[in-house]
Scaffold this motif. Structure first.
Motif, PDB file in Angstrom:
ATOM      1  N   TYR A 148     -23.415   1.356  11.878  1.00 44.05           N
ATOM      2  CA  TYR A 148     -24.428   1.073  12.898  1.00 44.05           C
ATOM      3  C   TYR A 148     -25.563   1.860  12.257  1.00 44.05           C
ATOM      4  N   LYS A 150     -28.918   4.648  13.480  1.00 48.93           N
ATOM      5  CA  LYS A 150     -29.242   5.514  14.219  1.00 48.93           C
ATOM      6  C   LYS A 150     -30.433   6.052  13.939  1.00 48.93           C
ATOM      7  N   THR A 225     -23.912   2.390  23.747  1.00 53.74           N
ATOM      8  CA  THR A 225     -23.725   3.589  22.623  1.00 53.74           C
ATOM      9  C   THR A 225     -24.726   4.339  22.161  1.00 53.74           C
ATOM     10  N   ARG A 227     -26.862   3.379  20.315  1.00 56.24           N
ATOM     11  CA  ARG A 227     -27.004   3.044  18.667  1.00 56.24           C
ATOM     12  C   ARG A 227     -27.691   1.787  18.387  1.00 56.24           C
ATOM     13  N   GLU A 229     -26.718  -1.507  17.263  1.00 56.65           N
ATOM     14  CA  GLU A 229     -25.493  -2.193  16.504  1.00 56.65           C
ATOM     15  C   GLU A 229     -25.744  -3.221  15.818  1.00 56.65           C
TER      16      GLU A 229
END
Ligand code: ZN
Length: 403
Positions: A148, A150, A225, A227, A229
């Motif tokens: 992913y 971040k 999350t 994040r 994705e």
């Protein structure tokens, strides 16, 4: 009589010849479905329509036996096809079929993996290499890392945990991460996608994989999350190319995720790249922006009339979606006085329409205030007497008259 018969034979022959030619130029495509925890009876015809719409593909749908059925009976001849689309999440295929599919891709066959296809076949090694990342099916750290973004950094995360999740369905922003790939070339940096599941926490071998686009899984939407994705991926396997879209959770008729112009266009471009390695399709002008979702009612490129009529007939939220389309058009017509006047006339027609909502009139007045001409002035003047529109009409007139 005899002559007429002969003519008929010749015409029939010519027709067959031209039909055959047409089929030869389109890439033969096989859509595999028949089992899924999703509504494959809704999604597969839509996938076919979206691909065939381009004129590049000629697709057919094949269904596997039902769950628990004899999979030996499922044995397509992949070598007849340039592209195989997987809309399948169900029983394992036979070893013979698996091997034939691996051979097909290794030798340069194109593949599109659509939505829950990345849930499929958790223990089939080569299939997981083709998908790059997958979810559910007891996938965890044994299957590969989470991948992913971040803080704008690509992260390969080997921590333990299950693969696959999604929060509540919602509209979300898709961000292009690789802008010079044939699939994404010319697409906006960010665009709003129609209501869909945002697949998260996918994990897998992630070899020979480029993440073309991501979406931020906000925890505010439940289970997020936090994040960015992966949404769209380009993968190579042997000589074969795989386009993987995690988007497009289907409702009856496709639903907003599949009617989204962004889903449709990225699928069409991804399919062409998987087939040939290049993308010859132009980015259509109704590609969404970050300002709003663009939904195509029949999967075809929106017409200008549809977009402007939609603005007039909807509430502010839905009008805004079509407004971004109109704004694209205005931008594309910069310097084209004739084109702008034609557009202005359509806008004025909706502005003065009896059915047009107040919110829509406000949106149109704002646009006309900077792109309009003398043509709009009488129609706008007439709105000054409407208490709800007085301010917007006066503002538009003051801008138009100082031009
Ligand atoms: Zn789904």
């Amino acid at each position: 009589m005899k002559k007429q018969y002969l003519l008929f034979i010749v015409l029939a022959g010519l027709l067959t010849f031209f039909c055959a030619c047409k089929n030869e130029t389109a890439y033969k495509t096989l859509i595999i479905t028949g089992q899924n925890n999703h509504n494959w009876k809704a999604s597969s015809p839509v996938l076919k329509q979206i691909l065939d719409e381009t004129g590049l593909f000629s697709s057919e749908i094949i269904t596997t036996p039902d769950k628990g059925g004899d999979m030996k009976a499922f044995n397509p001849d992949f070598s007849k096809y340039k592209l195989v689309v997987i809309d399948y999440n169900g029983d394992s295929w036979s070893d013979k079929t698996n091997n034939a599919f691996v051979e097909y891709v290794r030798n340069g066959g194109g593949v599109v993996l659509y939505h829950a296809a990345d849930n499929s076949f958790p223990s089939w090694k080569e299939y997981n290499e083709m998908s790059g990342l997958g979810g559910w099916g007891d996938r965890n750290q044994k299957d590969g890392p989470y991948v992913y973004y971040k803080n704008n950094q690509l992260v390969t995360d080997t921590s333990a945990g299950n693969g696959g999740s999604h929060g509540k369905r919602r509209e979300f922003l898709v961000r292009t991460r690789i802008t010079d790939h044939p699939i994404t070339r010319g697409l906006p940096e960010a665009w709003l996608h129609g209501t869909d599941e945002l697949y998260s926490q996918l994990r897998g071998p992630a070899k020979n994989m480029q993440i073309l686009a991501t979406a931020f899984a906000d925890s505010a939407a439940g289970g997020g999350t936090m994040r960015d994705e992966p949404m769209l991926m380009a993968i190579t396997f042997g000589k074969g190319r795989i386009f993987h879209t995690t988007m497009g959770h289907a409702d009856e008729g496709g639903g907003p995720s599949m009617h989204c112009a962004g889903f449709i266009i990225t699928l069409q471009r991804g399919a062409e790249w998987a087939t040939t390695g290049e993308v010859t399709q132009k980015v259509p002008w109704d590609f969404p922006s970050s300002a709003g979702v663009v939904l195509r009612s029949d999967f075809k490129e929106l017409t200008l009339e549809e977009a402007i009529t939609n603005i007039g007939s909807y509430d502010i939220v839905k009008s805004t979606k079509n407004l971004s389309y109109l704004q694209n058009k205005i931008r594309s017509l910069a310097g084209d006085e004739q084109g702008l006047l034609k557009l202005e006339k359509m806008m004025v027609k909706v502005l003065t329409g009896k059915e047009t909502t107040i919110e829509a009139k406000k949106l149109l007045l704002r646009e006309l205030s900077w792109m309009g001409s003398d043509y709009s002035v009488p129609a706008i003047k007439a709105l000054e007497s409407d208490a709800e529109l007085k301010d917007e009409a006066e503002f538009a007139l003051s801008r138009l008259q100082t031009k």
